[in-house]
Design an enzyme around this catalytic site. Structure first.
Site, PDB file in Angstrom:
ATOM      1  N   GLU A  71      -3.205   8.697   8.390  1.00 44.63           N
ATOM      2  CA  GLU A  71      -1.634   8.552   8.425  1.00 44.63           C
ATOM      3  C   GLU A  71      -1.169   9.483   9.684  1.00 44.63           C
ATOM      4  O   GLU A  71      -0.322   9.270  10.250  1.00 44.63           O
ATOM      5  CB  GLU A  71      -0.889   9.251   7.209  1.00 44.63           C
ATOM      6  CG  GLU A  71      -1.145   8.344   5.955  1.00 44.63           C
ATOM      7  CD  GLU A  71      -0.407   7.094   6.010  1.00 44.63           C
ATOM      8  OE1 GLU A  71       1.022   7.139   6.501  1.00 44.63           O
ATOM      9  OE2 GLU A  71      -0.794   6.098   5.484  1.00 44.63           O
ATOM     10  N   CYS A 102     -11.028   2.781  -0.008  1.00 38.27           N
ATOM     11  CA  CYS A 102      -9.642   3.269   0.132  1.00 38.27           C
ATOM     12  C   CYS A 102      -9.210   2.465   1.271  1.00 38.27           C
ATOM     13  O   CYS A 102     -10.135   2.378   2.483  1.00 38.27           O
ATOM     14  CB  CYS A 102      -9.385   4.603   0.366  1.00 38.27           C
ATOM     15  SG  CYS A 102      -7.763   5.255   0.905  1.00 38.27           S
ATOM     16  N   ASP A 141       0.841  -1.101  -0.060  1.00 36.90           N
ATOM     17  CA  ASP A 141       0.053   0.066   0.047  1.00 36.90           C
ATOM     18  C   ASP A 141       0.780   1.128  -0.020  1.00 36.90           C
ATOM     19  O   ASP A 141       2.077   1.272   0.326  1.00 36.90           O
ATOM     20  CB  ASP A 141      -0.768  -0.033   1.368  1.00 36.90           C
ATOM     21  CG  ASP A 141      -1.660   1.184   1.264  1.00 36.90           C
ATOM     22  OD1 ASP A 141      -2.455   1.704   0.121  1.00 36.90           O
ATOM     23  OD2 ASP A 141      -1.592   1.868   2.447  1.00 36.90           O
ATOM     24  N   SER A 142       0.403   2.303  -0.340  1.00 38.44           N
ATOM     25  CA  SER A 142       0.841   3.677  -0.156  1.00 38.44           C
ATOM     26  C   SER A 142       1.395   4.014   1.341  1.00 38.44           C
ATOM     27  O   SER A 142       2.342   4.764   1.624  1.00 38.44           O
ATOM     28  CB  SER A 142       0.280   4.881  -0.506  1.00 38.44           C
ATOM     29  OG  SER A 142      -0.949   4.813   0.095  1.00 38.44           O
ATOM     30  N   HIS A 188      -7.624   3.050   3.693  1.00 40.28           N
ATOM     31  CA  HIS A 188      -7.193   3.718   4.933  1.00 40.28           C
ATOM     32  C   HIS A 188      -8.492   3.967   5.518  1.00 40.28           C
ATOM     33  O   HIS A 188      -8.453   4.247   6.766  1.00 40.28           O
ATOM     34  CB  HIS A 188      -6.533   5.277   4.651  1.00 40.28           C
ATOM     35  CG  HIS A 188      -5.223   5.178   4.238  1.00 40.28           C
ATOM     36  ND1 HIS A 188      -4.556   4.630   3.172  1.00 40.28           N
ATOM     37  CD2 HIS A 188      -3.883   5.613   4.878  1.00 40.28           C
ATOM     38  CE1 HIS A 188      -3.236   4.867   3.303  1.00 40.28           C
ATOM     39  NE2 HIS A 188      -2.928   5.301   4.394  1.00 40.28           N
ATOM     40  N   CYS A 205      -4.194  -1.599  -1.764  1.00 38.25           N
ATOM     41  CA  CYS A 205      -4.297  -0.198  -2.077  1.00 38.25           C
ATOM     42  C   CYS A 205      -5.418  -0.150  -3.161  1.00 38.25           C
ATOM     43  O   CYS A 205      -5.323  -0.779  -4.382  1.00 38.25           O
ATOM     44  CB  CYS A 205      -3.097   0.415  -2.425  1.00 38.25           C
ATOM     45  SG  CYS A 205      -3.177   2.026  -3.270  1.00 38.25           S
TER      46      CYS A 205
END
Ligand code: DGL
Length: 267
Positions: free
Chosen positions: A151, A183, A9-10, A185, A72
């Protein structure tokens, strides 16, 4: 087969998928890569997301992974189709499983989708959903501030509740009964999103269905790990290792002692 599953993932978002793989496939070793130096992917161009995804896969291949999960949505939406045939290793994304889960979850056929700018612009969820259920109605919205909120660890915070209200207010008009957290996240913000949307809207986290499909894939290819040894989970990031470790330790069922830093531009 003992070889690990590669997951990328990012940043920390893919941990929501890694956690589900740990739960559904407790015998599988995992190598996780979070591209913390280059997060977010979702506001980058298609070419950049494809280049990053290739590098992430190239890196995971050096760990001799037997399968890769693109944990992701952005990379799954924008890069997966374009690059997956370049590799021998089977690669699974999160978008198709997410669309299947949402199609099952909806009763009234009104589905909402939230994701990064790149994922929403790709229209890929709409395409999959319409293939599965041609008559559904779909409303979608990019929520670019959600990733930095996660994040930064602002999971339960007034600022987050405010932004959730701002982004999701318009969904109230459409009587959706399922909302795809498109997403990886976003499941971290589930409490805030659920409070705002109310109990009649099911939140669909593609991670569950992705891990289920991964299990099927490993079975089909006869590469499940049947060994009895203790599993090994390895974590790699491209930056900010301490921040990543403390985040991971707050949400995974295991303790991450150390993660290694990778210069991803070398891959
Ligand atoms: N977690 C990722 C996704 O599922 C990417 C978020 C980002 O880097 O913008 O889309």
């Amino acid at each position: 087969m003992k070889a690990p599953i590669g997951v990328f993932d990012s940043g920390v978002g893919g941990l929501t998928v890694a956690r589900e793989i740990m739960r559904q496939l407790p015998n599988e070793n995992i190598v996780y890569f979070g591209d913390t130096a280059r997060v977010p992917y979702g506001s980058k161009s298609k070419d950049t997301i494809i280049r990053y995804s290739r590098q992430d896969i190239n890196f995971l291949q050096t760990k001799k992974v037997k399968a890769i999960v693109v944990a992701c949505n952005t990379a799954s939406a924008v890069a997966l189709e374009e690059i997956k045939d370049e590799y021998q290793v089977p690669i699974l994304g999160v978008v198709e499983p997410g669309a299947m889960a949402a199609a099952e979850a909806t009763q009234n056929g009104n589905i909402g989708i939230i994701g990064t700018e790149a994922t929403i612009k790709s229209g890929i969820y709409n395409n999959y959903l319409r293939k599965i259920k041609p008559n559904i109605s779909i409303v979608s919205k990019a929520c670019p501030l959600f990733v930095p909120l996660v994040e930064e660890g602002l999971i339960e915070d007034r600022v987050t509740d405010d932004i959730v209200g701002r982004y999701l207010g318009e969904f109230k008009e459409y009587q959706i009964d399922a909302l795809i957290l498109g997403c990886t996240h976003y499941p971290f913000l589930s409490n805030s999103i659920a409070r705002f949307m109310g109990p009649e809207v099911k939140l669909v986290n593609p991670a569950y269905e992705t891990a289920k499909q991964l299990k099927e894939l490993l079975k089909q290819k006869n590469i499940l790990n049947e060994g009895e040894e203790k599993v090994i989970y390895d974590f790699y990031v491209s930056d900010a290792v301490d921040k990543f470790n403390s985040f991971a330790n707050g949400m995974l069922p295991i303790q991450v002692e150390s993660s290694s830093v990778v210069n991803i531009e070398n891959y």
